[in-house]
Design a protein around this motif. Structure first.
Motif, PDB file in Angstrom:
ATOM      1  N   VAL A 157      -7.007  -3.014  -2.179  1.00  0.00           N
ATOM      2  CA  VAL A 157      -5.857  -3.309  -3.032  1.00  0.00           C
ATOM      3  C   VAL A 157      -5.774  -4.803  -3.313  1.00  0.00           C
ATOM      4  O   VAL A 157      -5.555  -5.228  -4.458  1.00  0.00           O
ATOM      5  CB  VAL A 157      -4.556  -2.812  -2.367  1.00  0.00           C
TER       6      VAL A 157
ATOM      7  N   GLU B  21       0.840  -1.210   0.000  1.00  0.00           N
ATOM      8  CA  GLU B  21       0.000   0.000   0.000  1.00  0.00           C
ATOM      9  C   GLU B  21       0.872   1.256   0.000  1.00  0.00           C
ATOM     10  O   GLU B  21       0.559   2.253  -0.672  1.00  0.00           O
ATOM     11  CB  GLU B  21      -0.929  -0.002   1.216  1.00  0.00           C
TER      12      GLU B  21
ATOM     13  N   ALA C  54      -5.946  -1.712   2.447  1.00  0.00           N
ATOM     14  CA  ALA C  54      -5.347  -2.999   2.065  1.00  0.00           C
ATOM     15  C   ALA C  54      -6.364  -3.976   1.460  1.00  0.00           C
ATOM     16  O   ALA C  54      -6.067  -4.613   0.436  1.00  0.00           O
ATOM     17  CB  ALA C  54      -4.637  -3.632   3.256  1.00  0.00           C
TER      18      ALA C  54
ATOM     19  N   TYR D 138      -3.163   2.765   5.959  1.00  0.00           N
ATOM     20  CA  TYR D 138      -2.804   1.615   5.132  1.00  0.00           C
ATOM     21  C   TYR D 138      -3.730   0.426   5.358  1.00  0.00           C
ATOM     22  O   TYR D 138      -4.163  -0.236   4.402  1.00  0.00           O
ATOM     23  CB  TYR D 138      -1.364   1.173   5.428  1.00  0.00           C
TER      24      TYR D 138
END
Length: 488
Positions: A448, A429, A445, A441
């Motif tokens: 992502v 990240e 996550a 982050y």
């Protein structure tokens, strides 16, 4: 004189003139440049701008249209073009003034830099002011927005993800979060001095204050890393000042040296020779290609088959006190970073004033390097565990998401892991969104990971002890490749 000849003649003035857009196209609405020459219908709107030197000369230039084949030829340090949002920029003469260093721009010369540009700059409106004078053209309408080797759907999906995160306010920093981390560092520094004042400079006390100062130094590394990437304050000068304070005054290393080195790592991670973090030869051979290259050429500066062993004896203890410290001082001196030299001097002055009365000058120098020596394995493990075991290669010019994913991995989240690594356990990240504050982050996550799954990209998340071990296993693998090539 043809338009192309005029453009070539005035190329050196690209940074001093304001180009203009052609307001009409051919009757079919498209311009074709198969022969490299733009065709116009004669109707061109020209914007004029005075030269910066105040002489009042009027320069005129019209935007040209380019193919990717033409742009990719301008990929040298003395001839650098790059593409951002389909606009073509000649950054050759301006590269030396780039705050992130000239090499960052050269790493994207002849390529589409749109996602890297967005990733590394938080306030695009300010940066656009610098880009305008460098604009020389745009992609021809029939050209794709990215190079043909890139997956346009993956690129589009990643950009949509970024827009979603921006709408979720994921790029806004919580100042209290970073203030508490700064307070932690300052408290540890003061506590070490108070203990020394109260109990004297015995061995037990020296060990205790060394431990406190080591924690302070390591956490300062993570905090300066945050400040180096983020604009925590509305006025950038305060952010700049805070970065100097933490990196130079609290750690004793050059902030400018770190910027220029670290930003190269971010834009081209694990790409040889563009990423300085993997350029550790001839001491270590990393990845798959470098060991084979050395082996075939019968290069043996050191017994590389034992590099996983001397990693413990050399890299872990000497990264901070020797390699980084020497390189920082060398760069400051050679590049004349006088501001950084003054700030770093204040680090040593503070230590001599604080600890000099107890240890003397020589003893204080030993204390400084003892702390850096203890801190070194900590920083070495945290910075290397997410990259050394990952793919290393020469330039392949993949999209931003793929470039970062194949070169990074995450470490499992826990309260200790977050604190111990400065949230760099979320390395994926962080590399995708360098200007995102670390306290967000864990929130992004899952998104992502979902995007990686959609496009078949491996999202690696491993336990911290396994990550430590993977460094050594990776070194052993590279050593085996070198031996096979060397002794064949």
């Amino acid at each position: 004189m043809k338009l192309e000849e005029k453009l070539e003649h005035n190329e050196s003035l690209a940074g001093k003139s304001r180009p203009c857009l052609q307001d009409t196209h051919q009757a079919n609405g498209r311009k074709r440049i198969a022969d490299g020459n733009p065709r116009t219908n004669g109707k061109v709107e020209v914007y004029e701008k005075q030269e910066a030197n105040g002489k009042g000369d009027r320069l005129r230039k019209c935007l040209n249209l380019y193919t990717w084949q033409e742009i990719q030829r301008h990929n040298q340090e003395t001839d650098q073009w790059l593409v951002i949002d389909r606009k073509v920029y000649n950054v050759t003469d301006w590269a030396g003034k780039h705050p992130g260093g000239h090499r960052v721009l050269n790493h994207y010369a002849g390529q589409d830099a749109t996602d890297a540009f967005r990733a590394m700059h938080l306030d695009l409106s300010i940066v656009q002011l610098y880009l305008k004078p460098l604009l020389i053209g745009e992609l021809s309408p029939e050209e794709p927005s990215q190079e043909k080797n890139k997956n346009p759907q993956l690129v589009e999906d990643f950009r949509e993800l970024r827009k979603t995160l921006e709408a979720m306010n994921m790029f806004s920093a919580n100042l209290w979060f970073f203030f508490l981390h700064l307070a932690q560092i300052l408290i540890l520094e003061v506590l070490a001095w108070l203990i020394l004042c109260h109990f004297g400079s015995g061995w037990i006390v020296t060990i205790l204050i060394s431990f406190l100062l080591t924690v302070s130094q390591a956490q300062s590394s993570f905090l300066q890393h945050d400040i180096g990437h983020l604009s925590m304050f509305k006025k950038s000068k305060w952010n700049h000042l805070m970065h100097k304070f933490v990196m130079c005054h609290l750690k004793g290393l050059s902030a400018d040296w770190w910027n220029y080195r670290h930003f190269q790592h971010h834009v081209k991670p694990n790409i040889y020779p563009k990423d300085p973090d993997i350029d550790v030869g001839p001491l270590f051979l990393l990845g798959d290609t470098q060991p084979i290259k050395y082996g075939k050429k019968k290069i043996k500066y050191i017994d590389y088959e034992k590099q996983h062993l001397y990693f413990y004896m050399v890299a872990l203890p000497l990264l901070m006190p020797v390699y980084f410290n020497f390189q920082s001082m060398q760069v400051m001196y050679l590049r004349k970073y006088w501001t950084d030299i003054a700030w770093v001097s204040s680090f040593y002055i503070r230590y001599f004033i604080t600890f000099g009365p107890f240890y003397g000058i020589f003893g204080t120098v030993l204390l400084i390097y003892l702390v850096k020596f203890i801190e070194s394995p900590w920083i070495a493990y945290v910075t290397q565990m997410s990259h050394i075991p990952m793919k290393m290669s020469r330039e392949e010019n993949h999209d931003w998401l793929s470039t970062q994913i194949v070169a990074t991995c995450n470490i499992e989240q826990s309260f200790f892991n977050d604190w111990f690594t400065g949230h760099l356990n979320f390395q994926i990240e962080h590399h995708l969104f360098p200007t995102m504050p670390r306290h967000n982050y864990h929130k992004v996550a899952p998104l992502v990971k979902s995007l990686c799954t959609k496009h078949g990209l491996q999202y690696i998340n491993k336990p911290i002890l396994k990550a430590f071990g993977d460094i050594v296993r990776s070194l052993k693998k590279s050593a085996a490749l070198w031996m096979d090539a060397y002794y064949e």
